[in-house]
Design a protein around this motif. Structure first.
Motif, PDB file in Angstrom:
ATOM      1  N   LYS A 101      44.622  28.421  39.617  1.00 40.14           N
ATOM      2  CA  LYS A 101      43.530  27.818  38.837  1.00 40.14           C
ATOM      3  C   LYS A 101      43.710  28.220  37.377  1.00 40.14           C
ATOM      4  N   VAL A 102      43.245  27.367  36.487  1.00 42.54           N
ATOM      5  CA  VAL A 102      43.344  27.612  35.044  1.00 42.54           C
ATOM      6  C   VAL A 102      42.001  28.128  34.537  1.00 42.54           C
ATOM      7  N   LEU A 103      42.052  29.217  33.759  1.00 36.99           N
ATOM      8  CA  LEU A 103      40.843  29.795  33.157  1.00 36.99           C
ATOM      9  C   LEU A 103      40.903  29.635  31.645  1.00 36.99           C
ATOM     10  N   HIS A 104      39.759  29.420  31.051  1.00 39.28           N
ATOM     11  CA  HIS A 104      39.647  29.402  29.588  1.00 39.28           C
ATOM     12  C   HIS A 104      38.663  30.508  29.202  1.00 39.28           C
ATOM     13  N   PHE A 105      39.210  31.620  28.807  1.00 38.34           N
ATOM     14  CA  PHE A 105      38.401  32.810  28.527  1.00 38.34           C
ATOM     15  C   PHE A 105      38.637  33.254  27.084  1.00 38.34           C
ATOM     16  N   HIS A 106      37.570  33.203  26.284  1.00 36.68           N
ATOM     17  CA  HIS A 106      37.634  33.611  24.873  1.00 36.68           C
ATOM     18  C   HIS A 106      38.778  32.894  24.152  1.00 36.68           C
ATOM     19  N   ASN A 107      38.809  31.574  24.300  1.00 38.84           N
ATOM     20  CA  ASN A 107      39.827  30.748  23.649  1.00 38.84           C
ATOM     21  C   ASN A 107      41.256  31.088  24.105  1.00 38.84           C
ATOM     22  N   GLU A 108      41.375  31.654  25.247  1.00 40.17           N
ATOM     23  CA  GLU A 108      42.695  32.019  25.803  1.00 40.17           C
ATOM     24  C   GLU A 108      42.833  31.372  27.174  1.00 40.17           C
ATOM     25  N   THR A 109      44.014  30.821  27.413  1.00 39.64           N
ATOM     26  CA  THR A 109      44.280  30.190  28.711  1.00 39.64           C
ATOM     27  C   THR A 109      44.877  31.224  29.653  1.00 39.64           C
ATOM     28  N   LEU A 110      44.240  31.453  30.753  1.00 39.29           N
ATOM     29  CA  LEU A 110      44.698  32.384  31.782  1.00 39.29           C
ATOM     30  C   LEU A 110      44.877  31.622  33.094  1.00 39.29           C
ATOM     31  N   TYR A 111      45.540  32.272  34.028  1.00 38.23           N
ATOM     32  CA  TYR A 111      45.830  31.649  35.325  1.00 38.23           C
ATOM     33  C   TYR A 111      45.356  32.589  36.423  1.00 38.23           C
ATOM     34  N   ILE A 134      33.844  23.680  38.963  1.00 41.40           N
ATOM     35  CA  ILE A 134      34.013  23.360  37.534  1.00 41.40           C
ATOM     36  C   ILE A 134      35.450  23.598  37.117  1.00 41.40           C
ATOM     37  N   VAL A 135      36.064  24.662  37.651  1.00 38.88           N
ATOM     38  CA  VAL A 135      37.463  24.944  37.316  1.00 38.88           C
ATOM     39  C   VAL A 135      38.361  23.827  37.798  1.00 38.88           C
ATOM     40  N   ASN A 136      38.127  23.371  39.024  1.00 36.00           N
ATOM     41  CA  ASN A 136      38.970  22.308  39.571  1.00 36.00           C
ATOM     42  C   ASN A 136      38.816  21.018  38.782  1.00 36.00           C
ATOM     43  N   ASN A 137      37.636  20.797  38.206  1.00 35.37           N
ATOM     44  CA  ASN A 137      37.420  19.595  37.413  1.00 35.37           C
ATOM     45  C   ASN A 137      37.741  19.798  35.940  1.00 35.37           C
ATOM     46  N   SER A 138      38.230  20.996  35.594  1.00 36.29           N
ATOM     47  CA  SER A 138      38.620  21.343  34.214  1.00 36.29           C
ATOM     48  C   SER A 138      37.447  21.168  33.244  1.00 36.29           C
ATOM     49  N   GLN A 139      36.225  21.477  33.691  1.00 36.50           N
ATOM     50  CA  GLN A 139      35.060  21.412  32.821  1.00 36.50           C
ATOM     51  C   GLN A 139      34.778  22.794  32.235  1.00 36.50           C
ATOM     52  N   ASN A 176      28.898  34.815  34.117  1.00 37.19           N
ATOM     53  CA  ASN A 176      29.280  34.874  35.530  1.00 37.19           C
ATOM     54  C   ASN A 176      29.989  36.195  35.795  1.00 37.19           C
ATOM     55  N   SER A 177      30.126  36.534  37.047  1.00 35.51           N
ATOM     56  CA  SER A 177      30.645  37.848  37.431  1.00 35.51           C
ATOM     57  C   SER A 177      32.117  38.016  37.055  1.00 35.51           C
ATOM     58  N   LEU A 178      32.915  36.936  37.079  1.00 32.32           N
ATOM     59  CA  LEU A 178      34.333  37.042  36.747  1.00 32.32           C
ATOM     60  C   LEU A 178      34.520  37.327  35.265  1.00 32.32           C
ATOM     61  N   TYR A 179      33.836  36.573  34.398  1.00 29.44           N
ATOM     62  CA  TYR A 179      33.998  36.795  32.975  1.00 29.44           C
ATOM     63  C   TYR A 179      33.467  38.164  32.561  1.00 29.44           C
ATOM     64  N   ALA A 180      32.431  38.653  33.272  1.00 28.14           N
ATOM     65  CA  ALA A 180      31.905  39.979  32.962  1.00 28.14           C
ATOM     66  C   ALA A 180      32.956  41.047  33.220  1.00 28.14           C
ATOM     67  N   LEU A 181      33.692  40.968  34.355  1.00 32.43           N
ATOM     68  CA  LEU A 181      34.744  41.950  34.644  1.00 32.43           C
ATOM     69  C   LEU A 181      35.893  41.831  33.660  1.00 32.43           C
ATOM     70  N   LEU A 182      36.261  40.604  33.265  1.00 30.96           N
ATOM     71  CA  LEU A 182      37.340  40.437  32.292  1.00 30.96           C
ATOM     72  C   LEU A 182      36.936  41.046  30.956  1.00 30.96           C
ATOM     73  N   THR A 183      35.662  40.899  30.593  1.00 26.34           N
ATOM     74  CA  THR A 183      35.181  41.504  29.344  1.00 26.34           C
ATOM     75  C   THR A 183      35.215  43.020  29.445  1.00 26.34           C
ATOM     76  N   LEU A 184      34.855  43.569  30.605  1.00 20.13           N
ATOM     77  CA  LEU A 184      34.911  45.022  30.804  1.00 20.13           C
ATOM     78  C   LEU A 184      36.335  45.535  30.661  1.00 20.13           C
ATOM     79  N   LEU A 185      37.303  44.813  31.245  1.00 17.46           N
ATOM     80  CA  LEU A 185      38.697  45.243  31.153  1.00 17.46           C
ATOM     81  C   LEU A 185      39.241  45.112  29.737  1.00 17.46           C
ATOM     82  N   GLU A 186      38.665  44.200  28.931  1.00 17.07           N
ATOM     83  CA  GLU A 186      39.074  44.095  27.532  1.00 17.07           C
ATOM     84  C   GLU A 186      38.535  45.261  26.710  1.00 17.07           C
TER      85      GLU A 186
END
Length: 860
Positions: free
Chosen positions: A317-327, A418-423, A429-439
């Motif tokens: 799946k493709v992620l768009h996190f803080h203007n960065e494309t992640l997988y 939403i990810v599958n529809n690229s919206q 959400n819980s995923l972005y919160a953990l990514l922010t913690l790791l940053e």
């Protein structure tokens, strides 16, 4: 009387005394060898210039063909290998064994299956998949593993029990499909005497009194809540929302269960701590005690072909996190069958080159970050074990007392639709919160900071000071997402320190090396299984390959060159025809010339050995024989053949020299009779008979036949030898049965003589029949006809008719067909004193005439 003169002739030619010079000899020999060895017989028949020109072309084609086949066959022979049992069978080398399986090694340096191996001392596990190599390769492999293991062992003296146990569970050296690891296993390390678990938040621990347990079969750490009680407690609902963590009322009713996969958690922690990092398909090990930040594994181990973490196809799946494309991709560790997939974040879309920024667990739709720490030195306050402070001697630091926790944010789940529809995805959400913690900080610091809140969760409701709790949770307090929650599991054992399914006891877990064995050299010197088969793989030595290739090439060239030259012959003929040099058509075929040469050679040998039977009077061969005899200086006197009846002829013809061998070739026209050279008085038989035969009929076999009234009596001759009268006493045929027996025997004898006509020894068969014909002169016709049926007599005359036909055929050298018409009036038999011609006998046999009326009486 003429005596026989049998003198062996001299050689037909005198030896030439002229001698060749060396030059002439070499030239003649080379010319003969050139012509004799031409690759095609048709070239030998060409005119001289063409024979040598095209002969050279043929030799060049033969040489080129043989060189080509020799080279190609030599390459095939040297590249071909075969199996043998001895080094003497060729250039041989051992055949490596293909090793596949799991091999366990003990602390004493013994592999599983060796004498003295003890399972409870099993320290290492090595998995090989299709490994094949020499002893040198194996030693290099083990030496490289030893260097990497030594790095882990050197750092172990600086690590507490939690860190070292994590190495026991997850550390491995990977080379292709092969890997080497410790025997430690999460199902063994977490399966302790006591197992406790709870849910905690910044406000405090959940008061729902959950039930915690560890299931060894599935390696799952479980936490059970009563859903209705859970919903009534503030600390519980503030820390977690069951619907976001996989609770579904239809299936789970009033049971809210939180399950954490132990394998999944340990692998995620190892990846996050960068104990094992996958980079460019190579394995990178990192350790606090290592001098380098990233140490590539290159020590005689080669590059890795397969990572431990394998992606699950179709989960990218493709992620768009803080203007960065992640997988986002789900991966699993193939060492642990049944492990739940990890959700890993990568910056590279290529799955083979993924560098993971984070690997998370997922409970329902909530993503979680696993952490692990040792309980510490004290029971009542949080104090981690510190090796630099001498905590090696603290017994509490060596206990298996781990705190395995997961951090998460009680926020709405990450929306996969939403990810599958690229919206655009909602940021809260819980995923972005953990990514922010790791940053915000490194994972090592996050894991270290989680020690206090894990300790407080273990000491349920004892550390309730709001200030202390706010301080302890500050590391995960994010402005956008709030404060994290925690699920903590605490396995504890005060008696056992087993770390593997084989119950290996680690004596000192913290601040000590429990990884390296002093008996490593024994593992290096002795492979876990034979590296080579009992047979050898051999190739043909180069000198033998040359001989074999040359032999096979010669055969191939002998087959190919005639085909090539045969294709060129039509062009050669056209060229010769255009230039007016086409060869003349042969007058005789090779078969005719060969047969003539053989016949000539046969007659020459007969002349040499004085065997002149079968020579035709005034023939070319007879003339040649005379000339050869004259040249040899001998008297021209021909001896008879070596038939067995020569002695019998001497007395019956008054020392005449006769030859009775006949030679008949069905392919010739006219009779081919054997010439009889005799030295008789010219008028001897004329004076006795007084009658001369017509020139139309001359006997050619038997001399001295009786001639009466112009007919020849075929059995009218004297006894051929006195031996005949002694051997066989003539008696009278007085019965029809006696006559029939004599005629049947005569018929058999003349049939035999006729069947060997023209062959060596045929004269003896004919003379035997003549002897038997003498019986007919003594037949008593009047007694036979008296009282006998004429029908029986006719049968006897029918047999006599056939006998006379064969006798006349042989005597006059005629064909059997038409013999009666040719000589029926002149050829007769003396039958009991009555001379009957062949026509008379036919009248008796066919027309039933009387033999007493036909013919005439023989003179007394």
């Amino acid at each position: 009387m003429v005596k026989k003169v049998l003198i062996r002739p001299k050689a037909f030619a005198e030896k030439d005394n002229d001698e060749e010079s060396l030059r002439e000899y070499m030239k003649r020999t080379a010319d003969e060898a050139f012509v004799e060895n031409l690759p095609m017989d048709a070239l030998k028949e060409l005119p001289s210039w063409y024979k040598y020109a095209f002969g050279m072309i043929g030799y060049m084609i033969a040489l080129g063909t043989m060189l080509y086949f020799t080279y190609t066959l030599f390459q095939q022979q040297t590249n071909k290998s075969f199996i043998a049992l001895s080094y003497d069978d060729g250039d041989c080398e051992p055949v490596p064994t293909i090793m596949t399986g799991d091999f366990i090694a003990s602390y004493r340096g013994m592999w599983e299956g060796q004498r003295g191996f003890v399972y409870s001392e099993a320290l290492y596990s090595m998995t090989l998949t299709g490994y094949e190599g020499s002893m040198e390769d194996y030693v290099n492999k083990l030496n490289g593993i030893e260097k990497q293991l030594q790095i882990v062992a050197d750092g172990a003296v600086h690590r507490d029990a939690g860190e070292n146990l994590l190495y026991w569970m997850t550390w491995s050296v990977n080379v292709g499909l092969d890997y080497f690891e410790m025997t430690g296993d999460p199902t063994s390390i977490l399966n302790r005497e006591y197992f406790y678990g709870t849910l905690a938040g910044i406000a405090g621990e959940c008061q729902a009194e959950p039930e915690a347990r560890f299931t060894v079969a599935t390696a799952e750490m479980e936490l059970f809540f009563q859903k209705d009680r859970f919903d009534q407690l503030e600390y519980c609902t503030a820390a977690a929302t069951p619907a976001w963590m996989g609770w579904v009322e239809r299936f789970m009713k009033n049971n809210f269960i939180i399950k954490i996969d132990a394998w999944q958690a340990m692998v995620a922690i190892a990846v996050m701590k960068k104990y094992v990092v996958f980079l460019n398909s190579k394995v990178v090990f990192m350790d606090d005690g290592a001098a380098c930040v990233m140490c590539y594994l290159k020590v005689n181990l080669g590059e890795m072909q397969m990572n431990l973490l394998q992606p699950v196809q179709g989960t990218e799946k493709v992620l768009h996190f803080h203007n960065e494309t992640l997988y986002l991709v789900e991966v699993f560790d193939f060492r642990y069958p049944g492990m739940l997939p990890l959700s890993c974040i990568s910056t590279d879309q290529n799955l083979r080159n993924m560098r993971f920024r984070a690997c998370l667990l997922r409970q329902g739709d909530t993503y979680m970050l696993p952490v692990m720490n040792h309980f510490g030195t004290a029971r009542d306050f949080p104090e981690p074990c510190n090796c630099s402070n001498g905590d090696f001697h603290n017994r509490e630091c060596h206990n298996l007392d781990l705190m395995v926790s997961v951090l998460f944010y009680n926020l709405p789940p990450y929306d996969t639709d939403i990810v599958n529809n690229s919206q655009p995805q909602a940021a809260n959400n819980s995923l972005y919160a953990l990514l922010t913690l790791l940053e915000s900080d490194t994972y090592r610091n996050i894991n270290r900071n989680a020690y206090n809140i894990s300790f407080a969760a273990c000491r349920f409701n004892q550390w309730t000071d709001p200030v202390w709790r706010n301080t302890s949770y500050e590391f995960c307090n994010l402005a956008e997402y709030g404060t994290c929650s925690m699920i903590m599991y605490n396995p504890y054992d005060r008696r056992s320190r087993t770390v593997s399914p084989f119950y290996y006891q680690v004596p000192s877990i913290a601040c000590a090396d429990s990884f390296m064995t002093p008996n490593w050299a024994a593992l290096t010197n002795t492979p876990p299984a034979p590296l080579h088969e009992r047979y050898l793989q051999c190739t043909v030595p180069w000198y033998e390959a040359i001989f074999e290739a040359q032999g096979i090439a010669s055969g191939n060239a002998a087959l190919a060159v005639p085909l090539i030259m045969g294709g060129l012959l039509p062009f050669l003929f056209l060229y010769m025809q255009q230039t007016g040099n086409n060869p003349p058509k042969p007058e005789y075929s090779e078969e005719e010339l060969t047969n003539a040469s053989r016949a000539h050679a046969l007659y020459m040998l007969r002349v040499r050995d004085k065997k002149t039977r079968g020579f035709v009077q005034n023939s070319v061969l007879m003339q040649t024989a005379r000339e050869l005899m004259n040249v040899s200086g001998q008297e021209v006197a021909f001896s008879d053949s070596d038939d067995e009846s020569d002695e019998e002829l001497e007395e019956g013809v008054d020392d005449e020299e006769e030859s009775h061998d006949e030679e008949k070739d069905a392919g010739w026209r006219g009779p081919v009779a054997t010439a009889i050279r005799t030295r008789l008085n010219k008028n001897r038989h004329s004076s006795e008979q007084g009658v001369e035969l017509s020139h139309q009929l001359k006997p050619t076999i038997t001399p001295g036949l009786t001639r009466i009234r112009g007919v020849i009596v075929l059995n009218g001759f004297k006894h051929l030898s006195s031996k005949f009268s002694r051997r066989r006493r003539l008696h009278d045929c007085v019965t029809l049965t006696d006559l029939k027996g004599v005629l049947e025997k005569l018929n058999d004898l003349f049939e035999k003589a006729l069947s060997v006509r023209g062959r060596n020894g045929s004269g003896a068969s004919f003379r035997n029949a003549l002897h038997e014909a003498l019986y007919l002169k003594n037949v008593k016709l009047d007694e036979i006809y008296a009282g006998q049926s004429k029908e029986d007599a006719r049968e006897c005359f029918k047999i006599l008719q056939q006998v006379m036909r064969m006798h006349a055929c042989l005597e006059f050298d005629r064909a059997l067909q038409g013999i009666t018409a040719a000589v029926g009036k002149y050829a007769a038999y003396n039958l009991g004193g009555r001379v009957l011609t062949m026509e008379n006998v036919m009248d008796v046999a066919v027309l039933n005439s009387s033999p007493f009326v036909l013919g005439f009486d023989a003179p007394k």
